[in-house]
Design an enzyme around this catalytic site. Structure first.
Site, mmCIF file in Angstrom:
data_model
loop_
_atom_site.group_PDB
_atom_site.id
_atom_site.type_symbol
_atom_site.label_atom_id
_atom_site.label_comp_id
_atom_site.label_asym_id
_atom_site.label_seq_id
_atom_site.Cartn_x
_atom_site.Cartn_y
_atom_site.Cartn_z
ATOM 1 C CB ILE A 38 -20.920 -13.503 -8.446
ATOM 2 C CG1 ILE A 38 -22.354 -12.992 -8.690
ATOM 3 C CG2 ILE A 38 -20.790 -14.926 -9.137
ATOM 4 C CD1 ILE A 38 -22.510 -12.602 -10.099
ATOM 5 C CB CYS A 39 -17.755 -16.693 -4.806
ATOM 6 S SG CYS A 39 -16.432 -17.621 -4.628
#
Lengths: 109, 183
Positions: B112-113
């Site tokens: 996840i960014c």
């Protein structure tokens, strides 16, 4: 009889005082106080800065940690436990509240 | 959660007596923070979110389910695992997306960014000990709406497809939802 009483009442004074509705029998004074600091809770461990930080509370066995856990104020005027802040500045030398570069203004209790 | 509170209580009563043995090992700072934070998080949970603890004694293992009600991923159900490390709250929680999806900021492998999950950040958007679990939950939930960001992609192909053909992007998102994220 009634006439006599009335006349004697009037003799007490020219202006008869109305009967008091309430009488103060007892009163309690309540005072409030707070620490004279901008933020009295450490935003890192969420414990009052004047108390020992969460880490010291968890680690102290004899209660000696309470004296050693001091408060630190930054140039930005935000205050934290010295223990909490020294851990954080190792990672990021900024105040976690205002993101300004962290430099110590003073330390103590 | 109840057992942890009891454990904390027990610890304070024991601390005046003889030294504690390993049987009632001291509760970490992380666990103390979590007792308070989890309660607060549950009270302020967005309607599209649901949290679950597989083991109520392990508040650091959180399963989050997001069911977006608007945007490209509406109709899907996405599971996340939030692991709060022993270094919390000096370090952010580690988050993985358990549901395969087509999203510019979440890889197909589940990475996840999200800015607030970054440990080292020169801007003010990264992790800070002032942040809480509820902020992480709100951030993850918003990745499907407000925080959806095509300028900082993790899944480059997803972004490229979006820029090239928005309808094809929408279709591919839908295909993934139907295949992997059905409610």
């Amino acid at each position: 009889m009634a006439d006599e009483e009335n006349s004697s009442d009037r003799a007490d004074g020219d202006t008869p005082k109305p009967e008091k509705m309430f009488t103060l029998k007892k009163w309690n004074a309540v005072a409030m106080w707070s620490w004279d600091v901008e933020c009295d809770t450490c935003a890192i461990c969420r414990v009052q800065v004047m108390d020992a930080c969460l880490r010291c509370q968890a680690e102290s066995k004899t209660g000696s940690g309470k004296q050693d856990c001091v408060v630190v104020w930054g140039e930005c005027n935000h205050s934290f436990h010295y223990c909490c802040m020294s851990l954080w500045v190792k990672q990021n030398n900024r105040c976690p509240l205002c993101q300004q570069e962290w430099s110590i203004q003073r330390m103590g209790k | 959660m109840i057992t942890l509170t009891r454990k904390l209580k027990k610890e304070t009563t024991v601390s005046n007596g003889p030294p504690i043995t390993d049987a009632s090992k001291r509760v970490s700072v992380r666990d103390r923070l979590l007792v308070k934070e989890v309660q607060e998080m549950e009270q302020t949970l967005p309607g599209t979110c649901h949290v679950n603890f597989e083991n109520p004694n392990e508040l650091f293992n959180i399963t989050l389910t997001v069911s977006p009600d608007e945007g490209y991923w509406a109709g899907g159900t996405f599971h996340f695992h939030i692991y709060v490390t022993e270094d919390y709250n000096m370090a952010p929680p580690e988050v993985k997306c358990l549901t395969k999806l087509w999203h510019p900021n979440i890889s197909e492998e589940g990475d996840i960014c999200l800015s607030l999950l970054r440990q080292n950040s020169i801007d003010s958007l990264g992790w800070a000990p002032t942040r809480r679990i509820k902020d992480v939950v709100w951030g993850l939930n918003s990745l499907f709406t407000d925080l959806l960001n095509f300028d900082d992609p993790l899944n480059l192909q997803a972004t490229e497809l979006y820029l090239k053909d928005k309808e094809a992007f929408r279709q591919k998102v839908n295909d993934y939802v139907k295949q992997y994220a059905k409610r």
